[in-house]
Design a protein around this motif. Structure first.
Motif, short mmCIF file in Angstrom:
data_model
loop_
_atom_site.label_atom_id
_atom_site.label_comp_id
_atom_site.label_asym_id
_atom_site.label_seq_id
_atom_site.Cartn_x
_atom_site.Cartn_y
_atom_site.Cartn_z
N UNK A 309 0.85 -1.19 0.00
CA UNK A 309 0.00 0.00 0.00
C UNK A 309 0.88 1.24 0.00
N UNK A 310 0.43 2.29 -0.69
CA UNK A 310 1.16 3.56 -0.69
C UNK A 310 0.54 4.53 0.31
N UNK A 311 -0.45 4.09 1.07
CA UNK A 311 -1.25 5.00 1.90
C UNK A 311 -1.06 4.76 3.40
N UNK A 312 -1.90 5.45 4.14
CA UNK A 312 -1.92 5.31 5.60
C UNK A 312 -2.79 4.14 6.03
N UNK A 313 -3.22 3.31 5.11
CA UNK A 313 -4.02 2.13 5.42
C UNK A 313 -3.58 0.98 4.53
N UNK A 314 -3.86 -0.25 4.97
CA UNK A 314 -3.48 -1.45 4.23
C UNK A 314 -4.48 -2.55 4.51
N UNK A 315 -4.53 -3.51 3.60
CA UNK A 315 -5.26 -4.75 3.85
C UNK A 315 -4.32 -5.73 4.54
N UNK A 316 -4.81 -6.33 5.64
CA UNK A 316 -4.00 -7.27 6.41
C UNK A 316 -4.75 -8.60 6.54
N UNK A 317 -3.99 -9.70 6.49
CA UNK A 317 -4.54 -11.02 6.73
C UNK A 317 -3.99 -11.53 8.05
N UNK A 318 -4.88 -11.83 9.02
CA UNK A 318 -4.42 -12.35 10.31
C UNK A 318 -3.79 -13.73 10.14
N UNK A 319 -3.18 -14.26 11.19
CA UNK A 319 -2.54 -15.57 11.10
C UNK A 319 -3.49 -16.64 10.58
N UNK A 320 -2.94 -17.62 9.93
CA UNK A 320 -3.72 -18.68 9.28
C UNK A 320 -4.72 -19.31 10.25
N UNK A 321 -5.95 -19.47 9.76
CA UNK A 321 -6.99 -20.10 10.56
C UNK A 321 -7.80 -19.16 11.41
N UNK A 322 -7.45 -17.88 11.42
CA UNK A 322 -8.19 -16.92 12.24
C UNK A 322 -9.58 -16.68 11.66
N UNK A 323 -10.58 -16.73 12.50
CA UNK A 323 -11.93 -16.38 12.11
C UNK A 323 -12.09 -14.88 12.33
N UNK A 324 -12.10 -14.13 11.25
CA UNK A 324 -12.04 -12.68 11.34
C UNK A 324 -13.18 -12.09 12.17
N UNK A 325 -14.45 -12.45 11.94
CA UNK A 325 -15.51 -11.84 12.76
C UNK A 325 -15.32 -12.07 14.26
N UNK A 326 -14.88 -13.27 14.64
CA UNK A 326 -14.66 -13.54 16.06
C UNK A 326 -13.51 -12.70 16.61
N UNK A 327 -12.45 -12.57 15.82
CA UNK A 327 -11.32 -11.76 16.25
C UNK A 327 -11.74 -10.30 16.44
N UNK A 328 -12.48 -9.76 15.49
CA UNK A 328 -12.90 -8.37 15.59
C UNK A 328 -13.83 -8.14 16.77
N UNK A 329 -14.69 -9.13 17.04
CA UNK A 329 -15.57 -9.01 18.20
C UNK A 329 -14.77 -9.02 19.50
N UNK A 330 -13.77 -9.88 19.56
CA UNK A 330 -12.94 -9.94 20.77
C UNK A 330 -12.16 -8.63 20.95
N UNK A 331 -11.65 -8.08 19.86
CA UNK A 331 -10.92 -6.81 19.97
C UNK A 331 -11.85 -5.69 20.40
N UNK A 332 -13.09 -5.76 19.93
CA UNK A 332 -14.04 -4.71 20.30
C UNK A 332 -14.28 -4.67 21.80
N UNK A 333 -14.20 -5.81 22.43
CA UNK A 333 -14.34 -5.85 23.89
C UNK A 333 -13.18 -5.16 24.59
N UNK A 334 -12.07 -4.98 23.84
CA UNK A 334 -10.92 -4.24 24.37
C UNK A 334 -10.94 -2.78 23.93
N UNK A 335 -12.05 -2.34 23.33
CA UNK A 335 -12.15 -0.95 22.89
C UNK A 335 -11.44 -0.67 21.58
N UNK A 336 -11.20 -1.70 20.77
CA UNK A 336 -10.43 -1.56 19.53
C UNK A 336 -11.29 -2.00 18.36
N UNK A 337 -11.31 -1.20 17.30
CA UNK A 337 -12.11 -1.55 16.13
C UNK A 337 -11.22 -1.60 14.89
N UNK A 338 -11.31 -2.75 14.17
CA UNK A 338 -10.70 -2.91 12.86
C UNK A 338 -11.83 -3.00 11.83
#
Length: 373
Positions: A309-338
């Motif tokens: 990416x040439x910008x201030x944002x990028x597409x990222x792939x979490x470690x193999x086997x990660x269920x993205x919706x579950x990860x994002x929900x868990x992060x949200x409980x820590x006050x973090x949004x992706x």
């Protein structure tokens, strides 16, 4: 323990792009979920609004209507952008400009729209709302081939409205000169209209746009300075019409509601391309480059993989086997949004913007906590 797993992980989704356009529009930024303390989901700059811009917005006269023709604003912008004022069309942000330009294209008889995939969902949503046929492309070479495709010596496609985002949201990719040239030829051969979304040009951290000036003059160009100015709550954008499109620009202006810009929007646009603002943004890009380096290095160490990416944002792939919706929900409980990139056309990926060091630390700590649950 590893990050949340998807028991039905599809290898095709993990390695590539979606085969269908996303059914719903999703956006980064605030929503009705838990409070967000560290927001990586929005592409807006995490740095303060330049002082001159903030002063102008704070001083905006909210007691009177703006001039509905925005005459003084367009004269100011014509000088700053070296573009004729009759070809400058203020808009209520990028989404409104996309909807209006798509409506104009429909009234001109166009029935096809090409959109990038992965890409911003508003392009397709605006077309589908008007009953237009949407075609997705992954890069400019495939777009050029699609526009010029023939069967039995006859064009397979009718003229279309073609959207290109440079740099592209969500990938941060920027086309090379040869790709632009081929697209220019394809547009002429197909009789299509080109619209270039330049919303993230001021947040480009590497290089510069390779868009040829001759092609730029033939394109509709959309500018949304509020992202780089950290004022996304002020809905203000600008459409630059092609040099030969005086009547079309007048038609597009008539399609806008009265007072499409608020007093704050007028103030923001009047300051967005002033020399003082340009210099402030140049300095901020230097700081963002350093923050990007530290954020990318830390995520790589945790097994995340990024697309260039040439910008201030990028597409990222979490470690193999990660269920993205579950990860994002868990992060949200820590006050973090992706930003889940599925609705952008990239399932299995998330979009992250560069944030302040304290937010980076919070993200990394949350990832370690989740992995140790």
């Amino acid at each position: 323990m590893a990050p949340p797993m998807d028991p039905s992980m599809d290898p095709a989704l993990a390695s590539g792009m979606d085969t269908h356009m996303p059914p719903l529009i999703e956006h980064g930024g605030p929503d009705d979920g838990p409070e967000v303390q560290h927001d990586f989901s929005s592409n807006a700059s995490p740095l303060p609004t330049p002082a001159s811009v903030l002063r102008a917005v704070d001083a905006a006269d909210r007691t009177r209507y703006p001039d509905p023709a925005y005459a003084q604003l367009r004269r100011t912008l014509a000088t700053q952008l070296a573009h004729p004022q009759e070809l400058l069309l203020p808009s209520a942000g990028g989404a409104e400009a996309i909807r209006r330009l798509t409506l104009w294209a429909t009234l001109q008889g166009l029935r096809h729209v090409w959109v990038p995939r992965p890409g911003f969902g508003e392009y397709a949503a605006a077309a589908e709302a008007l009953g237009l046929r949407v075609h997705a492309y992954e890069d400019l070479p495939s777009l050029s081939r699609g526009l010029c495709a023939q069967e039995d010596g006859l064009p397979m496609m009718s003229p279309a409205l073609v959207w290109v985002c440079d740099p592209c949201n969500p990938t941060g990719a920027s086309p090379l000169p040869d790709a632009w040239q081929a697209l220019g030829d394809a547009l002429l051969n197909s009789g299509s209209e080109l619209a270039i979304d330049l919303a993230y040009e001021a947040l480009r951290l590497d290089g510069r746009s390779q868009l040829p000036p001759a092609l730029a003059e033939r394109a509709w160009r959309l500018r949304c300075p509020n992202k780089a100015l950290s004022l996304t709550g002020v809905r203000a954008g600008l459409i630059e019409a092609p040099l030969a499109a005086v009547e079309a620009a007048a038609q597009l202006r008539r399609l806008a509601p009265s007072w499409v810009l608020s007093a704050e929007g007028v103030a923001l646009l009047s300051q967005a391309w002033q020399p003082e603002t340009r210099e402030a943004l140049r300095q901020q890009r230097e700081q963002l480059r350093g923050w990007r380096l530290s954020q990318h290095s830390a995520l790589h160490r945790h097994g995340w993989v990024a697309r260039p990416s040439v910008c201030n944002f990028s597409l990222w792939r979490p470690p193999s086997g990660t269920h993205v919706p579950s990860l994002l929900l868990a992060l949200r409980q820590h006050g973090i949004k992706l930003r889940n990139a599925t609705s952008l056309g990239a399932p299995g990926w998330v979009r992250l913007s560069v944030q302040r060091p304290q937010s980076q630390d919070a993200l990394l700590q949350a990832l370690m906590d989740i992995e140790c649950l």
